[in-house]
Motif scaffolding. Structure first.
Motif, PDB file in Angstrom:
ATOM      1  N   VAL A  94       0.863  -1.073   0.060  1.00  0.00           N
ATOM      2  CA  VAL A  94      -0.014   0.073  -0.079  1.00  0.00           C
ATOM      3  C   VAL A  94       0.963   1.337  -0.026  1.00  0.00           C
ATOM      4  N   PHE A  95       1.392   1.697  -1.287  1.00  0.00           N
ATOM      5  CA  PHE A  95       2.146   2.686  -1.370  1.00  0.00           C
ATOM      6  C   PHE A  95       1.577   3.923  -1.027  1.00  0.00           C
ATOM      7  N   GLU A 109      -1.167   5.043  10.330  1.00  0.00           N
ATOM      8  CA  GLU A 109      -0.015   4.020  10.893  1.00  0.00           C
ATOM      9  C   GLU A 109       0.329   2.880   9.838  1.00  0.00           C
ATOM     10  N   ALA A 110      -0.592   2.282   9.551  1.00  0.00           N
ATOM     11  CA  ALA A 110      -0.178   1.154   8.631  1.00  0.00           C
ATOM     12  C   ALA A 110      -1.267   0.710   7.793  1.00  0.00           C
ATOM     13  N   ASP A 117      -6.226  -5.769   1.017  1.00  0.00           N
ATOM     14  CA  ASP A 117      -6.807  -6.571  -0.031  1.00  0.00           C
ATOM     15  C   ASP A 117      -6.928  -5.506  -1.325  1.00  0.00           C
ATOM     16  N   THR A 118      -7.119  -4.166  -1.012  1.00  0.00           N
ATOM     17  CA  THR A 118      -7.047  -3.342  -2.351  1.00  0.00           C
ATOM     18  C   THR A 118      -5.715  -2.712  -2.935  1.00  0.00           C
ATOM     19  N   GLY A 119      -4.918  -2.745  -1.847  1.00  0.00           N
ATOM     20  CA  GLY A 119      -3.642  -1.872  -2.131  1.00  0.00           C
ATOM     21  C   GLY A 119      -3.830  -0.421  -2.119  1.00  0.00           C
ATOM     22  N   CYS A 147      -0.968   8.553   2.671  1.00  0.00           N
ATOM     23  CA  CYS A 147      -0.128   7.284   2.650  1.00  0.00           C
ATOM     24  C   CYS A 147      -0.076   6.811   4.287  1.00  0.00           C
ATOM     25  N   ASN A 148       0.786   5.815   4.734  1.00  0.00           N
ATOM     26  CA  ASN A 148       0.967   5.194   5.922  1.00  0.00           C
ATOM     27  C   ASN A 148       2.532   5.435   6.150  1.00  0.00           C
TER      28      ASN A 148
END
Length: 262
Positions: A94-95, A109-110, A117-119, A147-148
């Motif tokens: 997950v960019f 956080e993350a 699942d989705t990115g 983003c995270n």
């Protein structure tokens, strides 16, 4: 000696031929039982699966990250990254997503299960609430960057480990360097503590402007926490008013802390 997959196919062929000749009676192969054939077939497939799962490009180094010329190239590095063990269990990296020239970067956080699942970052009910919060200060989701701290989901949504944060922090730093936002919003206690390198409670960090690697940071509650505690929505809206005033050029108190990850 034949490779394992060739041996497995030979055993399977013998098994089928003997099955046909015996007209369905229980069989034993000349040199192997049925269970051994099944094990042989599994052994013949497993090396290919293992190779496919572990085949990766060169290790991603910090200089490679720091020299990524654009967000797309940086995203490609994240997709092939094995700097920590989280790549082994994630479904999708997950960019992050949003405007490459965003004035505001939202950092969580993350990734959670839906994000894995989705990115995509901040999806589901929490993502919908985030969208509404941003709109309340005149920021459509597409106008910000989201983003995270971590780019991969920790198993069972546990807290990120220090080594995972250290491995991912160069990506976040490069994202910020490429976007050059006017302000960062840290959503949630973990994101705030990580960016500001502090153990202070979120309540003590709210209401002021801090710094992370030179960028102003405003701290507030995570949208997922607001779903559990609706009474925190008003304080979150007040935190976002600080962001709005900064974007409008109204002076906001900036603390003297400049925190850096890694």
């Amino acid at each position: 000696m034949n490779p394992p997959d060739a041996e497995a196919r030979a055993l399977a062929r013998t098994f089928l031929e003997q099955t046909l000749s015996a007209e369905g009676n229980a069989l034993m192969l000349e040199h192997a039982t049925r269970e051994e054939v099944v094990r042989g077939l599994a052994a013949g497939r497993s090396p290919a699966r293992a190779d496919a799962g572990t085949r990766r490009g060169p290790a991603v180094t910090e200089p490679m990250i720091a020299e990524a010329p654009e967000l797309e190239a940086l995203s490609a590095l994240v997709a092939s990254c094995s700097r920590c063990t989280l790549h082994e269990s994630r479904k999708n990296p997950v960019f992050g997503e949003g405007a490459a020239d965003a004035r505001v970067v939202c950092v969580g956080e993350a990734p959670g299960a839906r994000e894995d699942d989705t990115g995509r970052p901040f999806v589901g009910r929490a993502g919908g609430l985030l969208d509404r919060l941003l709109l309340s200060i005149g920021l459509p989701r597409k106008s910000v960057y989201i983003c995270n701290v971590l780019k991969s989901r920790p198993p069972r949504n546990r807290d990120p480990l220090p080594e995972e944060v250290a491995a991912c922090s160069p990506y976040l730093l490069r994202q910020l360097a490429l976007i050059e936002p006017e302000v960062i919003i840290a959503f949630g206690a973990f994101a705030a503590r990580t960016l500001l390198e502090t153990k202070s409670a979120l309540g003590r960090l709210r209401g002021a402007v801090h710094r992370y690697s030179g960028y102003p940071v405003v701290v507030t509650y995570h949208p997922a926490a607001l779903l559990r505690n609706p009474g925190w929505i008003r304080p979150t809206w007040e935190d976002l008013q600080i962001v709005r005033r900064m974007l409008d050029g109204v002076e906001a108190g900036i603390g003297d802390r400049e925190a850096r990850l890694g």
